[in-house]
Design an enzyme around this catalytic site. Structure first.
Site, PDB file in Angstrom:
ATOM      1  N   CYS A   2       1.939  -0.904 -27.554  1.00  0.00           N
ATOM      2  CA  CYS A   2       2.472  -0.718 -28.892  1.00  0.00           C
ATOM      3  C   CYS A   2       3.989  -0.810 -28.874  1.00  0.00           C
ATOM      4  CB  CYS A   2       2.070   0.644 -29.441  1.00  0.00           C
ATOM      5  SG  CYS A   2       0.302   0.959 -29.426  1.00  0.00           S
ATOM      6  N   TRP A  74      -1.597  -1.648 -30.512  1.00  0.00           N
ATOM      7  CA  TRP A  74      -2.776  -1.997 -29.735  1.00  0.00           C
ATOM      8  C   TRP A  74      -3.809  -0.924 -30.024  1.00  0.00           C
ATOM      9  CZ3 TRP A  74      -5.069  -5.883 -27.825  1.00  0.00           C
ATOM     10  CH2 TRP A  74      -4.385  -6.887 -27.122  1.00  0.00           C
ATOM     11  N   GLU A 479      -3.176  -1.626   0.665  1.00  0.00           N
ATOM     12  CA  GLU A 479      -2.212  -1.951  -0.391  1.00  0.00           C
ATOM     13  C   GLU A 479      -0.844  -1.332  -0.086  1.00  0.00           C
ATOM     14  OE1 GLU A 479      -0.335  -2.999  -4.078  1.00  0.00           O
ATOM     15  OE2 GLU A 479      -1.793  -3.896  -2.717  1.00  0.00           O
ATOM     16  N   LYS A 483       2.540  -3.544   0.384  1.00  0.00           N
ATOM     17  CA  LYS A 483       3.752  -3.330  -0.404  1.00  0.00           C
ATOM     18  C   LYS A 483       4.964  -3.125   0.501  1.00  0.00           C
ATOM     19  CE  LYS A 483       2.589  -3.807  -4.563  1.00  0.00           C
ATOM     20  NZ  LYS A 483       1.729  -4.870  -4.029  1.00  0.00           N
ATOM     21  N   GLU A 486       5.956  -6.361   2.235  1.00  0.00           N
ATOM     22  CA  GLU A 486       6.431  -7.363   1.279  1.00  0.00           C
ATOM     23  C   GLU A 486       7.908  -7.191   0.949  1.00  0.00           C
ATOM     24  OE1 GLU A 486       3.021  -8.855  -1.811  1.00  0.00           O
ATOM     25  OE2 GLU A 486       3.643  -6.763  -1.982  1.00  0.00           O
ATOM     26  N   HIS A 502     -10.780   2.979  17.339  1.00  0.00           N
ATOM     27  CA  HIS A 502     -11.273   1.674  17.758  1.00  0.00           C
ATOM     28  C   HIS A 502     -10.147   0.670  17.933  1.00  0.00           C
ATOM     29  CE1 HIS A 502     -15.561   2.682  17.183  1.00  0.00           C
ATOM     30  NE2 HIS A 502     -15.088   3.482  16.239  1.00  0.00           N
TER      31      HIS A 502
END
Length: 607
Positions: A2, A74, A479, A483, A486, A502
């Protein structure tokens, strides 16, 4: 998202408000409206659809007031139509609103018991009635607004105007952005500097929990406890063509802070908060009629899909096959005609994901695209588009697009579970209720920025970082690592915590920070065991958990970041924010180009 505009001016403001709203069209909307005060009385014009419809209405029925508020909406609570369009009125109060009032149902019942009638399906109308009730009790307008604000739960931005006072707009922010614009003998309110650019380049951004009394020649900002506060006045470079950074150093930081707002709008597109149900979708299939779901994406979008796999399989009992698109397109995956396929992409132009989509098209399965750009190639080539309403994302490292992708997948999970009969009506309402609270929790997490900035300074001194998580926190661990690498260029890896022994445990020593994502859930104790293994080998633990998890961790940490206690279903969305903030602040300390990291592109449109 909105858009809000308010002007306390010296000439008729309705045309100016409409022009300002046009500069917010990029945020998306489905109806619009303007209200002014003429000869002491409130007047408004509203229209469903695009601003051209509102302009047509204003041409036929002009508004001449020198003070006004405007809105592009919206739909959240209630369908997009003129009745539900803003501004809303109640006995001398006019209001526009961006966000979600979580406790609107309880407030609505309370107000109805007091004799207040509701003409719309919106949550916004309860705010107008709350203020009107205070006025009816003899409370002055500013005090009435403050009293009502204290009753509200949720994430919201508001602009409020009062019959008979042509020198007052009250604004408030708790989540979605709101700025005060400074003029000569006139003042402005806007959702961002872009809307205010034609009028002023001098703006003051409200912070969460702020509310402001705005008059032609002065303004004052208060905390919710009514303590006057000063906020920095800034020179804005916003134009009608540029997305502005606002009061943030980087687009990535701005986009992290936009998440309470964009999550709320994305969820509202798919969920009926009034009824506590998922909304009907124009899908080319019924979830009850398919036996498998194929999901494919790249990078961060793939990790969103991986979280979705946990949700679909747990709540809807629907098996999910998921691959990174660069593998999906070449491994010739056999797909049953009783399957469906979803493809997730911010841009909708990712080459590998698009190729995977076309493979499924040849196999004859129904296809859905979860994209942020409705006009993209993936959207055009799909049977159904499921939009993420994140708005423009400028930073290369995806933040708000990721949490909006999660929001869509969570809503689709509820729809699938409902159609497949794996949840009851009450369970559906509980899940919808949990999602409705997400924007508020997200806003609370953003207030941890100082603590996260502090630990990020420490993190910036290391060359390698390990992330651990279980269940839906495993994709979040990947993730978080993605990040960090990156934008800070620090080598990082994300692992399922149960995989520690492992292989990755060989890397643990005093030079290896380990970030553990572990809300207190049914497998928390298993994760604590992994933390103890890290601690025994000198690893520096940064624990992201909730209050109960922090109390029961019993392991020494370099830092414990305590998030609000949230329902398990929405935890992946909420826990995404601190890992974004860790990466962001670490990159800032490293001095890298946060918004445009080396070697990376926002949209990978070639193989």
């Amino acid at each position: 998202m909105c858009g809000i505009v308010g002007i306390v001016g010296q000439t008729p403001v309705a045309p100016l408000i409409v022009d300002a709203l046009k500069r917010l069209e990029y945020r998306g909307y489905d109806s619009a409206g303007v209200a002014t005060i003429e000869n002491g009385e409130l007047a408004r014009r509203r229209a469903e659809g695009k601003l051209v419809n509102l302009e047509r209405r204003l041409k036929a029925e002009p508004l001449d007031g020198n003070i006004g508020i405007g809105h592009t909406r919206w739909a959240t609570h209630g369908v997009p139509n003129e009745t539900n369009a803003h501004p809303h009125f109640s006995n001398g109060v006019a209001i526009v609103h961006n966000g979600i009032i979580e406790n609107f149902a309880e407030l609505r019942q309370e107000l109805m018991a007091d004799g207040y009638e509701f003409t719309s399906q919106t949550d916004t109308e309860v705010v107008a009635h709350l203020i009107a009730r205070e006025l009816a009790r003899g409370t002055k307008p500013i005090d009435a607004a403050h009293a009502a604000l204290k009753r509200l739960n949720g994430a919201f931005a508001l602009a409020i105007m009062f019959k008979g006072d042509e020198d007052l707009i009250v604004g408030a922010r708790n989540g979605p952005p709101l700025a005060v614009g400074h003029g000569e003998g006139e003042m402005f309110l806007g959702s961002d500097a872009i809307a205010l650019a034609p009028f002023t380049n001098s703006v003051t951004y409200l912070e969460d929990g702020d509310w402001a009394v705005v008059r032609r020649n002065e303004f004052q900002i208060y905390t919710m406890d009514r303590v006057p506060v000063e906020r920095q006045r800034r020179q804005s470079v916003g134009t009608s063509y540029l997305v502005d950074k606002g009061n943030h150093r980087h687009f990535m930081e701005k986009e992290i802070h936009e998440q309470p707002e964009v999550i709320s709008h994305t969820l509202a597109h798919y969920l009926d908060f009034t009824q506590g149900t998922s909304k009907p979708l124009d899908l080319p299939f019924n979830f009850a009629d398919i036996d498998r779901l194929a999901v494919s994406a790249c990078g961060t979008a793939y990790l969103a899909g991986l979280v979705g796999k946990y949700w679909f399989e747990r709540h809807a009992r629907l098996p999910v096959d998921i691959d990174v698109a660069s593998e999906f397109r070449y491994r010739e995956m056999p797909i049953s005609r009783k399957s469906a396929a979803f493809f997730v992409s911010q841009s909708g132009e990712t080459a590998d994901t698009l190729a995977s989509l076309r493979y499924c098209r040849k196999e004859g399965v129904p296809i859905g695209a979860i994209v942020n750009v409705r006009e993209s190639t993936m959207a055009r080539e799909s049977d159904v588009v499921m939009p993420t309403l994140a708005g423009p994302e400028i930073g290369v490292a995806s933040t708000k697009a990721f949490t909006c992708q999660l929001s869509v997948l969570a809503a689709l999970t509820i729809r699938a579970a409902s159609q497949r009969g794996t949840i009851t009506a009450e369970e559906e309402k509980a899940l919808v209720r949990s999602l409705s609270e997400t924007p508020r929790y997200a806003a609370q997490v953003l207030k941890l920025d100082k603590q996260i900035e502090k630990v990020s300074r420490e993190l910036a001194s290391y060359k390698h970082v390990l992330y651990l998580g279980r269940d839906t926190n495993f994709p979040l661990a990947m993730e978080g690592a993605l990040k960090l690498k990156e934008i800070s260029y620090i080598h990082a890896e994300g692992y399922a915590a149960g995989e520690l022994k492992h292989g990755p445990i060989a890397l643990i020593d005093e030079n290896m920070p380990v970030i553990v994502i572990a809300p207190h859930d049914r497998i928390f104790e298993k994760t604590v065991s992994n933390m103890q293994e890290v601690a025994a080998r000198g690893g520096k633990i940064i624990l992201i958990t909730d209050q109960k998890g922090a109390a029961q961790a019993t392991v020494k940490t370099l830092e414990t970041i305590v998030l609000p206690d949230v329902p398990e279903f929405i935890a992946p969305i909420i826990y995404a924010l601190p890992i974004q903030m860790l990466a962001y602040f670490t990159a800032v300390f490293m001095g890298t180009d946060v918004d445009q990291p080396r070697n990376l592109a926002k949209s990978v449109t070639v193989e």
